[in-house]
Design a protein around this motif. Structure first.
Motif, short mmCIF file in Angstrom:
data_model
loop_
_atom_site.label_atom_id
_atom_site.label_comp_id
_atom_site.label_asym_id
_atom_site.label_seq_id
_atom_site.Cartn_x
_atom_site.Cartn_y
_atom_site.Cartn_z
N SER A 1 0.85 -1.19 0.00
CA SER A 1 0.00 0.00 0.00
C SER A 1 0.88 1.23 0.00
O SER A 1 2.02 1.19 0.46
CB SER A 1 -0.91 0.00 1.23
N ASP B 1 0.32 -0.62 -7.33
CA ASP B 1 -0.88 -1.14 -7.99
C ASP B 1 -0.82 -2.67 -8.02
O ASP B 1 0.07 -3.30 -7.44
CB ASP B 1 -1.03 -0.56 -9.40
N PHE B 2 -1.79 -3.25 -8.70
CA PHE B 2 -1.92 -4.71 -8.75
C PHE B 2 -0.69 -5.35 -9.35
O PHE B 2 -0.28 -6.46 -8.95
CB PHE B 2 -3.17 -5.08 -9.56
N LEU C 1 2.04 -6.16 -6.93
CA LEU C 1 1.73 -7.39 -6.18
C LEU C 1 1.99 -8.62 -7.04
O LEU C 1 2.61 -9.59 -6.58
CB LEU C 1 0.28 -7.34 -5.71
N PHE D 1 -12.10 -8.78 -1.26
CA PHE D 1 -11.42 -8.10 -2.35
C PHE D 1 -12.40 -7.45 -3.33
O PHE D 1 -13.59 -7.78 -3.38
CB PHE D 1 -10.53 -9.09 -3.10
N ARG E 1 -11.00 -7.16 -9.76
CA ARG E 1 -9.58 -6.88 -9.53
C ARG E 1 -8.99 -7.93 -8.59
O ARG E 1 -8.14 -7.63 -7.76
CB ARG E 1 -9.40 -5.48 -8.94
N THR E 2 -9.51 -9.14 -8.71
CA THR E 2 -9.11 -10.23 -7.82
C THR E 2 -8.90 -11.49 -8.64
O THR E 2 -9.65 -11.75 -9.59
CB THR E 2 -10.19 -10.49 -6.75
N GLY F 1 -5.34 -9.68 -4.87
CA GLY F 1 -6.15 -8.65 -5.48
C GLY F 1 -6.14 -7.36 -4.70
O GLY F 1 -5.41 -7.19 -3.71
N GLU F 2 -7.00 -6.43 -5.14
CA GLU F 2 -7.15 -5.14 -4.48
C GLU F 2 -8.20 -5.25 -3.38
O GLU F 2 -9.27 -5.83 -3.57
CB GLU F 2 -7.57 -4.08 -5.49
N ARG G 1 -5.36 2.78 -1.69
CA ARG G 1 -5.65 1.46 -2.22
C ARG G 1 -4.60 0.47 -1.71
O ARG G 1 -3.41 0.77 -1.67
CB ARG G 1 -5.63 1.49 -3.75
N TYR H 1 -3.22 -3.68 -1.75
CA TYR H 1 -3.18 -4.90 -2.55
C TYR H 1 -2.58 -6.02 -1.69
O TYR H 1 -1.50 -5.86 -1.11
CB TYR H 1 -2.37 -4.68 -3.82
#
Length: 818
Positions: free
Chosen positions: A619, A635-636, A639, A665, A669-670, A684-685, A699, A701
């Motif tokens: 994060s 961001d994703f 991760l 999640f 976005r998972t 995911g987020e 946000r 992740y």
């Protein structure tokens, strides 16, 4: 345990300074955590002798005393207490001295000049008694320091759970005698008895001998309840025990001396003159000495009279039979209870006492009678009571003494020493061990009943080592070859995983395995199923375990320290999110991981399952702003890159990323991480509602991976010799429907490319003209290389054509010409 040095000297000659005694005890396994000097509380106080006493001329309730404090002339002191008399010695504070924070000054009291103050026990912090002046015993010399009369040095000793014998003054004295090569002198109690038999006055019955191994009682008639003498109050105060009255104080004093808890009943409150030791019945209640009423769990061991419970066995007495100012006849209880039973009672009712502490550690049942006799002797002496003849002693199954075979070769072989047989024997005899059969080099050792921790020959050898001194063991090099070390496979895997994650820039955190259902419930703020408008109905719901059911049926602690730590965690996500929230204000870029265990119990009919898991949480800022580039938030893909880096470094089969829905999640976005169709984790987020529940504004992740599943797919990594022949790159682009995942395209291409393909990499995604609407263009970079030859253009084109045909069948992709 607090141990006054003066009390120890009643039983053993202490021939070394207290600082050296501290070192000896600590080295022998009885750590001295501190030494208190009680005399420091009475600096400046002196002994005074009352030489004259008369009424105050201007006040009916005051007296004027002439007190000899060792000077030329007596001091005039005005006092409101009426328990003083001419010839008594008392503690005195002279003008300029202080009691606590109060400075005593010479001043007039109703017209009479008062030149000091005489002190009560409460003012000296000896007890709560403030009814009168403390009268000193043995008539110490006027003017002498009060510290020399009442002062003491108190050792604060940490006693390990395996040494219940050392929860007593006698036990510590025995250890000191062995360390100093002294002998102990333990007087045998011998109360003066009347002609009346105890067995005719009271009946004792044990209904379950597994819970109560021994129960003994004595009866004292005609006791007069009152304050304890100064010496008794001072010793209890030094041990951290508050003085109550002479009878109750005796029970505490004997417990500290012998380590054997006692309880004293007002015999007039014992209905039917009968004691019954039994497990509790359903629905029974008792009000204990602290004034609390308890509903007693069924099966709890109770002390009862003919009609009702009068005590919680080994824990606390009942208010219905406590000693009061009107008590004249007292029944003294001394017993041996099951440690497991007492521990269960203490924990289930949240009652802890000095008695329960000792019973839980399995104290010696052979001290039941000596402690009982000592208490009866003291009560008779302090209260003027009469001790009835004999004791009621119910002992269904006496314990035989343990016998251990010991040889000199074992002692020296294990310790690496060269002790003589006489040294070994003398050392053990000082600790109370007896020898029944012996030669010069081997013995049959009889273990005293109070040494509950000695069961094997190595325990005897340990005693020889610690009493002789561990510093006396010579330093020698090993004479044998060192055994080969073996590193546990799971430990090695965890260390590789930990090192990999730290190398990727993540910080390891370690959190408590305890949390609360309320905190875990915040993980359920997201969707539990696919919701229209948030995710396609065709997406599967991720259920590697049913999170909601696991939280509902979570493993709970019966007596938590706090409601916030009442449930074993079912997911590492909760602790990771709490850590992110705690550091959000102070850390710009938060990248953390934790390797820990979770405890799942998805059904009350099943036993909980404990498994190892990994959580990764990211994060905040991915990069700091600079003149070269603006700030970039995590961001994703950060991760995903971290996860793929872990899998690659650990040589684990690369997972498939399958879109899914999870209650923690953001839908769409998972993804679940699957290998061979088995779900091993989720990434995911974080859902916005979950983020709000944890107080996170950025946000976040996260990924949680089942390590026990992951380790199954750990493959051996073979050494590959680089090819001497040049690689052949090939760029191709395919047009596919938007709904086809890029992973499916990559998998199909890699399968069709065969063994000559060294790399398949997606490097571009394009939508728009001339790509048809509802489709996308995926550009791939392929690298081919052989180990035995240079590939020709025809060979590579042939492989490309095969890829084109195969991918069309697999996912309906079309090779793009331009």
């Amino acid at each position: 345990m607090k141990v006054p040095l003066s009390w120890l000297r009643d039983f053993v000659r202490v021939t070394v300074p207290v600082s050296q005694l501290e070192r000896l005890l600590t080295a022998a396994g009885l750590e001295v955590e501190g030494i208190a000097e009680t005399e420091s509380k009475w600096d400046g106080l002196v002994v005074g002798k009352i030489v004259a006493l008369g009424p105050h001329p201007n006040a009916d309730r005051l007296q004027v005393a002439q007190v000899d404090v060792g000077g030329d002339q007596p001091r005039t002191i005005v006092c409101g207490a009426h328990n003083i008399a001419v010839g008594q010695t008392v503690p005195v504070v002279l003008p300029g001295g202080h009691i606590g924070d109060t400075i005593i000054e010479q001043r007039k009291v109703r017209g009479v000049e008062s030149q000091g103050m005489m002190c009560s026990p409460r003012e000296l912090a000896i007890s709560d008694d403030h009814s009168g002046i403390l009268i000193l015993e043995d008539s110490p010399a006027p003017g002498s320091s009060l510290s020399t009369v009442l002062g003491d040095q108190v050792l604060d000793i940490y006693v390990t759970p395996n040494r219940p014998d050392c929860l007593s003054i006698r036990g510590i004295a025995r250890e000191i005698a062995a360390l100093l090569a002294q002998s102990v002198c333990f007087p045998t109690p011998a109360p003066v008895e009347s002609a009346e038999d105890t067995e005719r006055a009271v009946v004792v019955e044990i209904m379950d001998s597994t819970l109560c191994r021994r129960y003994a009682a004595r009866l004292v008639r005609g006791a007069k309840v009152g304050p304890s003498p100064n010496w008794l109050r001072a010793r209890l105060e030094a041990c951290g025990v508050r003085s109550i009255n002479n009878i109750v104080d005796v029970s505490n004093y004997v417990m500290l001396e012998f380590g054997q808890p006692l309880h004293i009943f007002d015999f007039a409150a014992i209905h039917g003159e009968r004691i019954v030791v039994r497990p509790s019945l359903p629905g029974e209640k008792i009000t204990t000495l602290d004034g609390s009423e308890h509903s007693i769990p069924e099966g709890t061991l109770l002390i009862c009279d003919a009609e009702r419970p009068v005590a919680l066995a080994g824990v606390m007495g009942g208010a219905n039979s406590e000693v009061s100012g009107s008590t004249t006849d007292v029944l003294i209880e001394s017993a041996s209870f099951s440690p497991t039973s007492i521990r269960t009672t203490s924990r289930s009712l949240n009652l802890r006492s000095e008695a329960s502490l000792r019973f839980e550690r399995n104290i010696d049942p052979e001290y039941v009678l000596p402690a009982l006799d000592r208490a009866a002797e003291m009560i008779a002496g302090l209260t003027g009571g009469t001790v009835l003849r004999g004791a009621v002693d119910v002992y269904p199954a006496p314990e035989p003494l343990r016998v251990i075979q010991l040889s000199l070769a074992d002692v020296n072989g294990l310790l690496g020493t060269n002790h003589s047989g006489s040294h070994v024997r003398t050392t053990l005899e000082r600790l109370g061990f007896a020898f029944t059969e012996e030669t010069q080099t081997s013995w049959t050792v009889l273990v005293p009943s109070y040494r509950r921790d000695v069961t094997l020959a190595v325990d005897l050898i340990e005693d020889v080592a610690r009493i002789t001194g561990y510093d006396q063991i010579p330093t020698t090099l090993p004479s044998t070859e060192q055994p080969a070390t073996h590193i546990d496979d799971w430990f090695a895997f965890e260390e590789r995983l930990r090192t990999t994650l730290i190398g990727l820039g993540l910080t390891e955190v370690v959190s408590y395995a305890l949390t609360s259902k309320e905190s875990l419930s915040r993980l359920l703020k997201g969707p539990a199923v696919s919701l229209p408008g948030e995710a396609s109905d065709a997406l599967p719901v991720l259920r590697p375990t049913d999170l909601r059911r696991c939280i509902e049926h979570g493993v709970t602690v019966r007596n938590p320290l706090s409601p916030d730590w009442s449930t074993m965690r079912v997911s590492l996500l909760d602790s990771a999110l709490r850590t992110l929230a705690a550091n959000a204000a102070s850390v710009t870029s938060r990248r953390l991981f934790e390797i820990g265990r979770v405890y799942e119990n998805c059904s009350p009919q099943e036993l909980p399952r404990e498994r190892a898991a990994l959580v990764i949480a990211l994060s905040g800022a991915a990069t700091e702003p600079s003149w070269q580039q603006p700030a970039h938030s995590i961001d994703f893909w950060d991760l995903k890159g971290a996860i793929e880096g872990v899998f690659a470094h650990l040589a684990v089969i690369a997972p498939s990323w399958v879109p899914c829905v999870h209650p923690s999640f953001h839908p769409g976005r998972t993804a679940s991480l699957t290998i061979d169709g088995r779900v091993i984790g989720v990434a995911g987020e974080l859902h916005p509602r979950c983020a709000g529940a944890y107080g996170l504004s950025d946000r976040s992740y996260l990924a949680e991976i089942d390590l026990e599943q992951l380790v199954r797919y750990n493959v051996s990594r073979d050494l590959v010799v680089p090819s001497r022949f040049p690689p052949v790159p090939l760029d191709v682009a395919f047009i596919v429907r938007d709904s086809v995942p890029a992973a499916a395209v990559l998998e199909s291409v890699a399968r069709a490319a065969g063994s000559l393909c060294r790399q398949v990499r997606l490097f571009d995604l394009y939508t728009g003209q001339p790509v048809p609407q509802g489709h996308k263009s995926l550009a791939l970079n392929l690298v081919f290389q052989a180990t035995d030859r240079t590939l020709t253009v025809d060979e590579v084109n042939s492989i490309r054509d095969h890829i084109r045909d195969q991918i069309a069948r697999d996912v309906g992709a079309v090779l793009r010409d331009s």
